[in-house]
Write a protein that holds these residues in place. Structure first.
Motif, short mmCIF file in Angstrom:
data_model
loop_
_atom_site.label_atom_id
_atom_site.label_comp_id
_atom_site.label_asym_id
_atom_site.label_seq_id
_atom_site.Cartn_x
_atom_site.Cartn_y
_atom_site.Cartn_z
N VAL A 44 -5.95 12.91 -3.22
CA VAL A 44 -6.71 12.45 -1.98
C VAL A 44 -7.11 11.17 -1.80
O VAL A 44 -6.83 10.64 -0.58
CB VAL A 44 -8.12 13.26 -2.29
N PHE A 48 0.68 4.25 -2.72
CA PHE A 48 0.52 5.59 -2.32
C PHE A 48 1.65 6.34 -3.04
O PHE A 48 1.34 7.54 -3.72
CB PHE A 48 0.57 5.51 -0.81
N ARG A 49 2.95 6.08 -3.07
CA ARG A 49 3.99 6.78 -3.65
C ARG A 49 3.58 6.67 -5.06
O ARG A 49 4.09 8.09 -5.68
CB ARG A 49 5.26 6.13 -3.40
N ARG A 104 0.91 -1.22 -0.05
CA ARG A 104 0.01 -0.18 0.09
C ARG A 104 0.87 1.27 0.10
O ARG A 104 0.65 2.14 -0.82
CB ARG A 104 -0.83 0.16 1.14
N TRP A 105 1.97 1.29 0.67
CA TRP A 105 2.99 2.29 0.83
C TRP A 105 3.51 2.67 -0.40
O TRP A 105 3.55 3.71 -1.21
CB TRP A 105 3.85 2.15 1.63
N PHE A 136 0.42 9.41 -5.44
CA PHE A 136 0.62 10.55 -4.84
C PHE A 136 1.67 11.50 -5.54
O PHE A 136 1.66 12.72 -5.95
CB PHE A 136 0.77 10.44 -3.37
N PRO A 180 -5.44 8.31 -2.20
CA PRO A 180 -4.37 7.33 -1.69
C PRO A 180 -4.27 7.39 -0.40
O PRO A 180 -4.00 6.33 0.21
CB PRO A 180 -3.08 7.97 -2.33
N PHE A 181 -4.88 8.47 0.34
CA PHE A 181 -4.78 8.43 2.12
C PHE A 181 -5.73 7.34 2.57
O PHE A 181 -5.42 7.02 3.50
CB PHE A 181 -5.33 9.85 2.23
N PHE A 208 -4.64 3.67 3.91
CA PHE A 208 -4.43 3.56 5.20
C PHE A 208 -5.47 3.51 6.16
O PHE A 208 -4.98 3.22 7.39
CB PHE A 208 -3.17 4.52 5.50
#
Length: 475
Positions: A220, A159-160, A155-156, A163, A222-223, A226
């Motif tokens: 927005v 996100f990168r 997931r990280w 984002f 991607p947050f 988590f």
């Protein structure tokens, strides 16, 4: 050890791993079928010349120790076979340690290719495949439930990817901020697809809505990855829908496909199984301690290496598609920080006449993916990557992008080099090589609805200038 695994993500892992194996398969096939002309012993940018001046520590690869075209072909086809086996489920049919070895082998096989690929492999999705492939080593197989730590690392990574791409747009071209980039993007993107003409002809207000939706999806949504379920699953679903839209609108190799693969790390597999009426999944025995130790060590490594890409994300001088280490672990990503307003295409032509003059008849070489013949509808090639066609797009932007390889390309066309000609769709000189080859720079634009009906042409092109004067071999 209940904290270590998440049995509810068994289906998510299954889909993720099989799809990742499919992407690996495409990557190895692309290498096996294209390498001879691009970087083989007689290629435009030969691997032996590269490894002679780039040390092993800067580009770890087995080809530092030995290179031949036959060895490279065996290496690539071996990776393709292993990928196909894992796509069919081979990693779930062996012990956990053997599955890890298989995933690690795929990663090492592809790393060796990327690190000697030079300009041909200078794309962010190469690093993205390697980073995802590295994490897959620690995702386990059917002998154990998915490790929570690795699901969070995936997931990280997603996100990168998202984002970072969103930030590079806002910090880059002003058309992203005033919502006008899609007035141009579908027409000027590297390799349009069969629907790109239709996307370009959508009403301009809808283009502005597309850009605004893209900002929401990348800055927005991607947050939400988590947050607890079902929010994380909804965020993943929105990302998947966005990527499918991009797949329909153009050819971006496997970038969009592997982004979809990553999104499954946030999909609640248990809920998905219920939705599709699949059999239930009973929790598996606890993971062995040695596996727990390896996963924790890999997590610690990724967290340490995340410092550099995280710092890059918040930097006003953000860089995109950059690796901070030779193993392509924990990279920074991004795309289209700037958008071209005009499309320029390099058209390569040859003649078999002995001298060149105003009346010389020139015949055009046809490329598989890049625009050429105005009446030819762009084709769908992604997730397969036509490396020469992509670099030809850069050549149209500036000759500086083609300085290394364009001259060698012309030399090989002047000899009807078989490996090079296999990269093309059409060779106008099948019997004997041309005496001269030249390149012209054209401005391309999509036709209007009226022009399409009247001429049957998808493109309209206008000659801008000479790109390369007629060249011939010096004997």
């Amino acid at each position: 050890m209940e904290w270590f695994t998440a049995s509810g993500y068994w289906l998510s892992r299954l889909v993720l791993q099989r799809a990742l194996a499919g992407v690996y398969l495409v990557g190895f096939l692309s290498a096996a079928l294209q390498f001879r002309a691009l970087m083989g012993e007689r290629g435009m940018l030969p691997v032996p010349r590269f490894v002679a001046y780039v040390p092993l520590r800067k580009a770890p690869s087995v080809f530092h120790f030995h290179y031949s075209d036959r060895f490279f072909a065996a290496w690539s086809w071996g990776g393709a076979l292993l990928s196909a086996a894992m796509l069919a489920g081979a990693a779930d049919a062996v012990p956990l340690w053997a599955a890890m070895v298989m995933w690690a082998a795929l990663w090492a096989l592809y790393l060796s290719i990327v690190n000697v690929g030079q300009t041909w492999y200078g794309f962010g999705w190469e690093s993205l495949l390697l980073e995802t492939g590295f994490l897959a080593v620690f995702l386990g197989n059917a002998r154990t439930d998915p490790p929570v730590l690795v699901l969070w690392l995936l997931r990280w990574l997603l996100f990168r990817v998202e984002f970072g791409a969103g930030l590079i747009k806002l910090r880059g071209d002003s058309c992203w901020r005033d919502l006008t980039c899609l007035y141009y993007h579908h027409e000027t993107q590297p390799m349009p697809g069969p629907l790109s003409w239709f996307f370009h002809r959508l009403p301009r207000p809808l283009h502005r809505v597309e850009v605004a939706a893209n900002h929401v999806a990348q800055l927005v949504v991607p947050f939400g990855l988590f947050l607890p379920q079902p929010v994380a699953g909804v965020a993943a679903g929105l990302i998947i829908c966005t990527q499918l839209w991009l797949i329909a609108s153009g050819n971006f190799s496997w970038l969009n496909w592997i982004t979809i693969v990553l999104a499954f790390a946030a999909v609640d597999g248990e809920a998905a199984a219920e939705l599709f009426s699949l059999p239930g999944h009973a929790p598996l025995p606890a993971a062995p301690y040695w596996f727990v130790g390896l996963v924790c060590a890999a997590t610690a490594l990724v967290l340490v290496l995340s410092w550099w890409p995280a710092r890059n994300l918040i930097s006003p001088q953000q860089r995109m598609n950059m690796s901070f280490n030779a193993f392509h672990l924990v990279n920074t990503y991004g795309a289209f920080g700037s958008v071209n307003r005009t499309r320029y295409e390099v058209v390569v032509e040859g003649t078999d006449e002995e001298s060149v003059g105003p009346d010389t008849a020139w015949r055009e070489y046809g490329f598989k993916g890049k625009p050429g013949d105005p009446r030819r509808l762009p084709r769908q090639y992604a997730p397969y990557h036509l490396r020469l066609d992509w670099l030809m797009w850069f050549a149209g932007i500036s000759p500086g992008y083609a300085r290394e390889w364009f001259g060698p390309l012309v030399e090989r066309l002047l000899t009807n080099d078989p490996a090079t000609l296999r990269l093309l769709r059409h060779n106008p000189f099948p019997e004997a090589p041309p005496t001269y080859v030249r390149a012209q720079l054209y401005r391309y634009r999509f036709t209007t609805w009226r022009e399409l009906r009247e001429t049957g042409a998808w493109w309209h092109r206008t000659l801008e200038r000479e790109y390369l004067p007629p060249a011939r071999l010096v004997r």
